[in-house]
Design a protein around this motif. Structure first.
Motif, PDB file in Angstrom:
ATOM      1  N   GLU A   1       1.151  -0.971   0.067  1.00  0.00           N
ATOM      2  CA  GLU A   1      -0.225   0.420  -0.473  1.00  0.00           C
ATOM      3  C   GLU A   1       0.836   1.087   0.227  1.00  0.00           C
ATOM      4  OE1 GLU A   1      -3.974   1.224   2.231  1.00  0.00           O
ATOM      5  OE2 GLU A   1      -2.361   1.380   3.405  1.00  0.00           O
ATOM      6  N   GLN A   2       1.939   1.185   1.117  1.00  0.00           N
ATOM      7  CA  GLN A   2       2.616   2.322   1.273  1.00  0.00           C
ATOM      8  C   GLN A   2       3.613   1.873  -0.516  1.00  0.00           C
ATOM      9  OE1 GLN A   2       2.954   4.547   3.397  1.00  0.00           O
ATOM     10  NE2 GLN A   2       1.582   3.783   4.417  1.00  0.00           N
ATOM     11  N   ARG A   3       3.704   1.129  -1.211  1.00  0.00           N
ATOM     12  CA  ARG A   3       4.625   1.512  -2.326  1.00  0.00           C
ATOM     13  C   ARG A   3       3.919   2.581  -3.477  1.00  0.00           C
ATOM     14  NH1 ARG A   3       4.325  -1.559  -6.412  1.00  0.00           N
ATOM     15  NH2 ARG A   3       3.133  -3.489  -5.372  1.00  0.00           N
ATOM     16  N   LEU A   4       2.280   1.671  -3.467  1.00  0.00           N
ATOM     17  CA  LEU A   4       1.435   2.617  -4.266  1.00  0.00           C
ATOM     18  C   LEU A   4       1.142   4.010  -4.297  1.00  0.00           C
ATOM     19  CD1 LEU A   4      -0.701  -0.826  -4.225  1.00  0.00           C
ATOM     20  CD2 LEU A   4       0.086  -0.261  -5.974  1.00  0.00           C
TER      21      LEU A   4
ATOM     22  N   ASP B   1      -4.805  -1.541  -7.906  1.00  0.00           N
ATOM     23  CA  ASP B   1      -4.222  -1.958  -7.302  1.00  0.00           C
ATOM     24  C   ASP B   1      -3.935  -1.825  -6.033  1.00  0.00           C
ATOM     25  OD1 ASP B   1      -3.808  -3.531  -9.796  1.00  0.00           O
ATOM     26  OD2 ASP B   1      -1.594  -2.888  -9.759  1.00  0.00           O
ATOM     27  N   PHE B   2      -3.832  -0.315  -5.507  1.00  0.00           N
ATOM     28  CA  PHE B   2      -4.440   0.374  -4.230  1.00  0.00           C
ATOM     29  C   PHE B   2      -5.807  -0.144  -3.207  1.00  0.00           C
ATOM     30  CE2 PHE B   2      -5.784   3.398  -1.562  1.00  0.00           C
ATOM     31  CZ  PHE B   2      -4.537   3.988  -0.095  1.00  0.00           C
ATOM     32  N   ASN B   3      -6.456   0.513  -4.563  1.00  0.00           N
ATOM     33  CA  ASN B   3      -7.622   0.071  -3.428  1.00  0.00           C
ATOM     34  C   ASN B   3      -7.892  -1.438  -3.235  1.00  0.00           C
ATOM     35  OD1 ASN B   3      -9.065   2.684  -3.850  1.00  0.00           O
ATOM     36  ND2 ASN B   3      -9.785   2.527  -6.354  1.00  0.00           N
ATOM     37  N   THR B   4      -7.804  -2.576  -4.349  1.00  0.00           N
ATOM     38  CA  THR B   4      -7.955  -3.635  -3.857  1.00  0.00           C
ATOM     39  C   THR B   4      -6.976  -4.040  -2.580  1.00  0.00           C
ATOM     40  OG1 THR B   4      -7.458  -3.954  -6.093  1.00  0.00           O
ATOM     41  CG2 THR B   4      -7.364  -6.327  -4.908  1.00  0.00           C
ATOM     42  N   VAL B   5      -5.485  -3.939  -2.363  1.00  0.00           N
ATOM     43  CA  VAL B   5      -4.806  -3.642  -0.930  1.00  0.00           C
ATOM     44  C   VAL B   5      -5.323  -3.399  -0.141  1.00  0.00           C
ATOM     45  CG1 VAL B   5      -2.779  -3.574  -0.575  1.00  0.00           C
ATOM     46  CG2 VAL B   5      -2.531  -4.391  -2.897  1.00  0.00           C
TER      47      VAL B   5
END
Length: 672
Positions: free
Chosen positions: A91-94, A115-119
Motif C-alpha cells: 500500500e505504501q509503495r502504491l 491496485d491500491f483499492n484492492t490492497v
C-alpha cells in the motif's frame, strides 16, 4: 513408523476431529513428539498415509530454534501477520507510485489506483489497525511487560523465546494447533492465561503435557500412545485414568480367555497328533489356530516404582528465619529491586512450602538466599541442627562426565544398596541398561534427572528444590510427590506444576512486588483464598499501586478491545515502575513543581491524551471507509494526519507516565 528396532506406530489409525481439544499421553519414549511431527509434516511415515482436509497446521516444538538477526520481541511476534504487513508495504509503495504520477488520467495511474483499492480492502478485511494491540495482548498474557516489547530478542533466554514462538502460533490461529509441552517454560500466571485462551480457541488443539492439572482443565478427549497403538478416551486425564482401568481389565480378560483356549487346543493337537482316528479333528484345530485373530496382550501396567527418603536428622522447631531482607541487581537500565525490606518469613519443622510467582519475580533468588549462596541485605538465621540440601537445574552441569548414572548416584549415597539406587534411578526414567550410560552422552534433561536423584538419595532435614519436576513424566512426578508426602523433614519447592503442588505442600508463598504473601494450605486452598476467600477481600481494599497494576493486567490482557481510562492509567504506571524506583533513589522531583502544580499538569496531560485518542479513533474510522481513497490526495492526507497523531500520542503517553510516577512517589491523588 519405526527408528531401527524401536517401533513407534504399528498399523494404527486416528482421526483428529475439528473443534476437539486432545491430550496426547503415554510413557516417555512412546513416540508422542514423533506423532506430532508426523501430523505437522516434519516426518514421513514408513507406511500408511496422513490425509488432511484442507486444514492449516501449527506446531510448537519443545525446543526453540535460534532466531537470526537483530530483532525486537514485538517485531518477531508480528511476523505472525507477515502477509498482512507485506500488504501494508505494498500500500505504501502504491501511494508513492501515485504521487510520482501527477496526471491522474493516465492508464498507468488508473492501474496503480485500482491496485491500491484492492490492497486497501484486503487490509481492512484483515483488521490491520488491530494487529499490534492483539500482539501486545498475547505477549502480555504470556508474561512480557510492556517494557520488554522493544528489547532485542537475543537478550532473552530460551524459555522466553519459546513464549514468543507460542505467541506467534496463537496469533496465526491455525486450524489444528499442536503443542508439545507448552507449559514447560511458563509460570503459573501465564499457564492460567493460556488455559483461558485455549478454552475459547476456534480450532482444534492437540497437546502433550506432563501437567495433570493442565490436562484435566484443558482437554475433552485423551489419546493414549503405547506399544505402537493409539487408544482414544472420551474425557479428560482423570477420566482416562479411571476408564483405562476398566478397559485394561476387559482386555486382560479377553487375552487370558483366548490364551486359555489356545493352550487347550494345542494340548489336544499334541495328544492326538499320532492317532489316525483324530487326524481330521487335529488338522481342523491346526487350521483354526493359523486363522485366528490373536488378541494382543494388554499393555503392562506402569511399574509400581516408589522410594522413601532415609529418615533425616531431627531439626529444632524453628528451622529458618529471614527478616528485613532486600536484594537488588545492577542492570543497564539502573538498579533492579527484587526484594525491598521484606519479611519476616519463618520456616518451622514440618513445613512443606510452595514458592510461586511470575518468572523474574525472585523465586530462584529467594531459594539461593535461603541456602546462603546469594548475598543480600537483612538477617538470616538457621535453626538448631539444620542441614540443607539444594537442587537447581544448573547442578546438572557439575556432574562428572566420565561416570555412569549409577556411579554418579553411588558416589552421593555410598551406604545405599545397588537395588535401592537402581530403584531411585528407575523412578526418574533410567531403566535397565540406561543406568550404565555415561553422563557425557546424556541429554540436558537426562542430566537434570540424575542431578535430582543425587539430591534425593541422601537428603538433609531441609530441602530447597528449584523446579524439580522439569524433565519428568507424569509417573515420575507422582513418584516424587509420594516420596515428599512421606518425607518427615521440611522443604521449600519452586514449581509451576499445580497438581504436584496440590499433593505435597501445606503452605504457599507467592513472591510479588518485592515481598512475599503467605497462604495456609495447598495450591487449591491458595486459589480459593485469592478467588473467594479473605485474600480476595484484602486485594479489593489494598491501595498499593503494584496490586492495582496486577488487577489491570488481568483485565487488559483478556481482551484487545477498547480500554477504560483507569486501565490506561494503570498500564502507564506499570510501565514506569522501574523509573519510579530510580526517581526514589535519586530524590529527584519533577521540574520543581509543587504538589498543586503537579496535579494540574497531570490532569491537563490526561485531557490531552483523551482528546488525541478521540481524534485517532475518528481517523481510524475514516481510514476504514473504502471510499476514502477514491481521492488519493485526500487519502494520503488522512494517513499523514494519522501518523502525526500517533507520534503526538506517544509523546503524551511518555509525559503522562512521568507525571503519574511522580504523583505516585509523592503519594498524591488525582484532581476529580
Amino acid at each position: 513408523m519405526a527408528f531401527g528396532q524401536q517401533v513407534i506406530l504399528e498399523r494404527t489409525s486416528w482421526g483428529v476431529r475439528i473443534g476437539k481439544r486432545f491430550g496426547l499421553v503415554g510413557p516417555n519414549g512412546a513416540g508422542k513428539t514423533t506423532l506430532l511431527k508426523l501430523i505437522a509434516g516434519e516426518l514421513d511415515p514408513d507406511g500408511g498415509s496422513i490425509v488432511y482436509s484442507g486444514q492449516s497446521v501449527g506446531y510448537l516444538k519443545q525446543e526453540t530454534e535460534e532466531v537470526a538477526g537483530d530483532i525486537s520481541v514485538i517485531d518477531e511476534a508480528l511476523k505472525a501477520f507477515s502477509e498482512v504487513l507485506d500488504l501494508e508495504r505494498d500500500e505504501q509503495r502504491l501511494i508513492q507510485e501515485m504521487d510520482a504520477h501527477p496526471d491522474h488520467e493516465t492508464a498507468e495511474y488508473q492501474r496503480f489506483l485500482h491496485d491500491f483499492n484492492t490492497v486497501h480492502e484486503k487490509l481492512l478485511a484483515a483488521d490491520i489497525h488491530m494487529i499490534r494491540p492483539r500482539t501486545e495482548s498475547v505477549l502480555s498474557g504470556l508474561g512480557f511487560d510492556a517494557t520488554d516489547f522493544d528489547r532485542n530478542l537475543s537478550t532473552f533466554s530460551g524459555g522466553w523465546r519459546m513464549r514468543i514462538a507460542l505467541a506467534k502460533l496463537l496469533l496465526v490461529q491455525p486450524d489444528v494447533l499442536l503443542l508439545d509441552e507448552p507449559t514447560n517454560h511458563l509460570d503459573i500466571d501465564s499457564i492460567d492465561w493460556l488455559e483461558g485462551y485455549l478454552k475459547t480457541y476456534p480450532g482444534t488443539v492437540v497437546l502433550v503435557s506432563h501437567d495433570r492439572y493442565f490436562l484435566d482443565r484443558m482437554v475433552n478427549t485423551t489419546v493414549e500412545l503405547i506399544q505402537g497403538q493409539l487408544t482414544e478416551y472420551a474425557g479428560n486425564y482423570s477420566f482416562y485414568l479411571q476408564d483405562r482401568v476398566i478397559r485394561r481389565e476387559q482386555m486382560r480378560a479377553a487375552y487370558n480367555n483366548q490364551q486359555k483356549m489356545i493352550a487347550e487346543t494345542e494340548r489336544f493337537i499334541q495328544r492326538f497328533r499320532s492317532k489316525n482316528t483324530k487326524a481330521s479333528q487335529v488338522q481342523s484345530r491346526v487350521k483354526m489356530l493359523d486363522r485366528m485373530d490373536r488378541v494382543p496382550p494388554p499393555p503392562s501396567d506402569e511399574a509400581s516404582i516408589s522410594f522413601r527418603f532415609p529418615e533425616p536428622p531431627r531439626a529444632g522447631r524453628t528451622v529458618f528465619e529471614i527478616d528485613q531482607f532486600s536484594k537488588s541487581y545492577e542492570t543497564e537500565a539502573g538498579p533492579l529491586e527484587v526484594f525491598t525490606k521484606a519479611g519476616p518469613i519463618l520456616i518451622e519443622r514440618g513445613d512443606k512450602i510452595a514458592l510461586i510467582g511470575k518468572n523474574g519475580a525472585g523465586k530462584s533468588t529467594l531459594a539461593r538466599m535461603l541456602i546462603g549462596t546469594e548475598p543480600f541485605e537483612g538477617t538470616r538465621k538457621e535453626g538448631h541442627n539444620v542441614e540443607i540440601t539444594f537442587f537447581a537445574q544448573h547442578q546438572a552441569e557439575s556432574l562428572d562426565r566420565n561416570e555412569t548414572a549409577l556411579d554418579s548416584l553411588r558416589s552421593e549415597a555410598p551406604t545405599r544398596s545397588e537395588t535401592q539406587l537402581r530403584t531411585l534411578l528407575g523412578a526418574f526414567l533410567f531403566r535397565g541398561d540406561d543406568v550404565f550410560k555415561k553422563i557425557a552422552v546424556l541429554s540436558g534433561g537426562e542430566r537434570s534427572r540424575v542431578a535430582l536423584a543425587r539430591t534425593l538419595a541422601s537428603p538433609a532435614n531441609l530441602l530447597i528444590l528449584d523446579e524439580p519436576t522439569n524433565h519428568l513424566d507424569i509417573q515420575s512426578i507422582g513418584v516424587l510427590a509420594e516420596a515428599l508426602v512421606q518425607y518427615s523433614g521440611t522443604f521449600v519447592v519452586v514449581s509451576h506444576n499445580r497438581h504436584f503442588l496440590d499433593r505435597v505442600v501445606n503452605k504457599v508463598w507467592r513472591v510479588e512486588d518485592g515481598g512475599i504473601r503467605q497462604f495456609e494450605g495447598n495450591f487449591s486452598d491458595y486459589l480459593w483464598q485469592t478467588e473467594h476467600g479473605t485474600a480476595r477481600k484484602f486485594e479489593k481494599t489494598k491501595n498499593s499501586k503494584a496490586d492495582s497494576t496486577e488487577a489491570s493486567k488481568s483485565t487488559t490482557t483478556a481482551s484487545s478491545g477498547p480500554k477504560t481510562k483507569e486501565q490506561k492509567r494503570l498500564e502507564a504506571e506499570e510501565r514506569v515502575r522501574s523509573r519510579k524506583k530510580k526517581i526514589k533513589k535519586s530524590g529527584h522531583k519533577r521540574g520543581g513543581l509543587n504538589n498543586y502544580q503537579l496535579k494540574i499538569e497531570y490532569s491537563k496531560t490526561e485531557s490531552e491524551v483523551e482528546s488525541k485518542e478521540v481524534v485517532r479513533s475518528d481517523l481510524e474510522a475514516k481510514l476504514a471507509d473504502p471510499g476514502t481513497f477514491a481521492d488519493p490526495v485526500s487519502g494520503k492526507r488522512l494517513l499523514a494526519d494519522y501518523e502525526r497523531v500517533q507520534t503526538e500520542l506517544k509523546k503524551l503517553y511518555t509525559h503522562w507516565e512521568e507525571l503519574a510516577s511522580e504523583m505516585s512517589e509523592r503519594d498524591l491523588t488525582e484532581i476529580r
